[in-house]
Scaffold this active site. Sequence first.
Site, short mmCIF file in Angstrom:
data_model
loop_
_atom_site.label_atom_id
_atom_site.label_comp_id
_atom_site.label_asym_id
_atom_site.label_seq_id
_atom_site.Cartn_x
_atom_site.Cartn_y
_atom_site.Cartn_z
N ASP A 1 2.81 5.03 -1.82
CA ASP A 1 1.53 4.44 -1.41
C ASP A 1 0.59 5.30 -0.55
OD1 ASP A 1 3.06 2.37 -2.45
OD2 ASP A 1 2.30 0.89 -1.04
C1 FRU Z 1 3.66 -0.84 -3.17
C2 FRU Z 1 4.30 -1.52 -1.99
C3 FRU Z 1 3.26 -2.25 -1.15
C4 FRU Z 1 3.91 -2.29 0.20
C5 FRU Z 1 4.61 -0.97 0.25
C6 FRU Z 1 5.87 -0.94 1.05
O1 FRU Z 1 4.39 0.25 -3.62
O2 FRU Z 1 5.30 -2.41 -2.42
O3 FRU Z 1 2.88 -3.50 -1.64
O4 FRU Z 1 3.00 -2.45 1.23
O5 FRU Z 1 4.87 -0.60 -1.09
O6 FRU Z 1 6.37 0.35 1.17
#
Ligand code: FRU
Length: 446
Positions: free
Chosen positions: A3
């Site tokens: 992310d």
């Molecule tokens: C997406 C996700 C987000 C969350 C994060 C946690 O890849 O699942 O929704 O905030 O990763 O690491």
Amino acid sequence: MNDPKPFFWNGSYHVFFQHNPHGAFWGTMHWGHAVSRDLLHWEELPVALAPTPGGPDKDGCFTGCVVKGDEDRFHILYTGVDPQVQCLATSDDPNLIVWRKYEKNPVIGEKPAGFGACFRDPQAWKEADGTWLMVVGSELSDRRGGAALLYQSPDGRLTDWEFVHALFAGHEHETGFDFECPDFFPLGHGGWRVLLSSRNKTWWHAGDFDRENLAFERAAWGPTDGGGLFYAAKTLFDDQNRRLLFGWIREDRPENEQKAAGWSGVLSLPRVLSRLPDGALGQEPAREIETLRAARTTRPGVRVPGNGAGVPLGTFPDTLETQVRFAPNAPGERLGLRLEWTDGARLEIAHDRTANRLNDAPLTLAPGEPLTLRVFVDRSVVEVFANGRACQTLRVYPKPEALGRVTLALFAHGGSVTADADVWEMTAAPVERRRRKAAPLPAQPT
Ligand code: FRU
């Protein structure tokens, strides 16, 4: 990493990202931080956010956004877990290294009634009239589809948020049961905006935003990438008026191999977004990447037989860029580029004229439009851009003895075609680390 949360300020490209300082696996989510002035050479900075024991983010600082407030103040809105709540952190540091969490976190402690479990990944922005709005990723009840929940900060201080309504909801069978990592931004002229959401893939939804009624009407949609290996992608806006998209490129090998390698997940190449005449999303690699081009091999007018047998372009270091332009109106069904390693590992990048797909990405060629592939190979990462509008991210893990060299070949099925090809070896752009691996994490006040 997972992310990316990109943010541009004062000539620097910042990318914050989900990061586990304890190893190459998902867990104890912190916010990592890297910065670059040229989109190529990145420096990894100290961790920006760490979970606070006993705090609303005690189980992790999940995804969110970075925004510039008044004067030179910066804010992070992010999701604290568990349960999922929205939190705020602020910085007066021009380098965005030091962050202070808001003492009254969370700023949104509960999801609105009637929605499903997902309630995370806030993305805030300031409208031209000064109003602060924010979307939070969510889902309709019974997993019927993703929803982007719209909030407004009545006093613009980002500490209080009022729920307005669901800005947009999708269908489970189209764009998945929830919207992770939403992003919402203007693109091109007029009221046109793009909403991004992630589930299985990162999707774009484009249409008009009615500012008065805070309503978004979707007119077109599609995947930002054919595969799910490019995920949780979000954007920044830079000083060249570019909307740049960065994705998390996931691994495609077993977790024990990721742990043994000591790293997992990489940042994609930045993609410049545009609005195409039909309302679809245009995507091109940022031109800065071309400055890494080194030795060039040119193969004009390559005759590719229609029997599927590949015509080799040569064997090259496995850090390269290639550009291939096939003659328009090729009679065949399927044509493209094959990548082969000496241990038998192999990838095919193929346009299928019957299915109108480039691998798993939709791509319909207009009559007379040539297929143009731009492919970047960076060892296990292969990023494909076709005709300025279709992308496909692939991974490959050849055996250690096969690493380092890759053979490229053009192929066609059902009709011969000619193609012009260029291959450039690419210069390395290693990441600098200001944070040593074993360095203690910064203490975070509640
Ligand atoms: C997406 C996700 C987000 C969350 C994060 C946690 O890849 O699942 O929704 O905030 O990763 O690491």
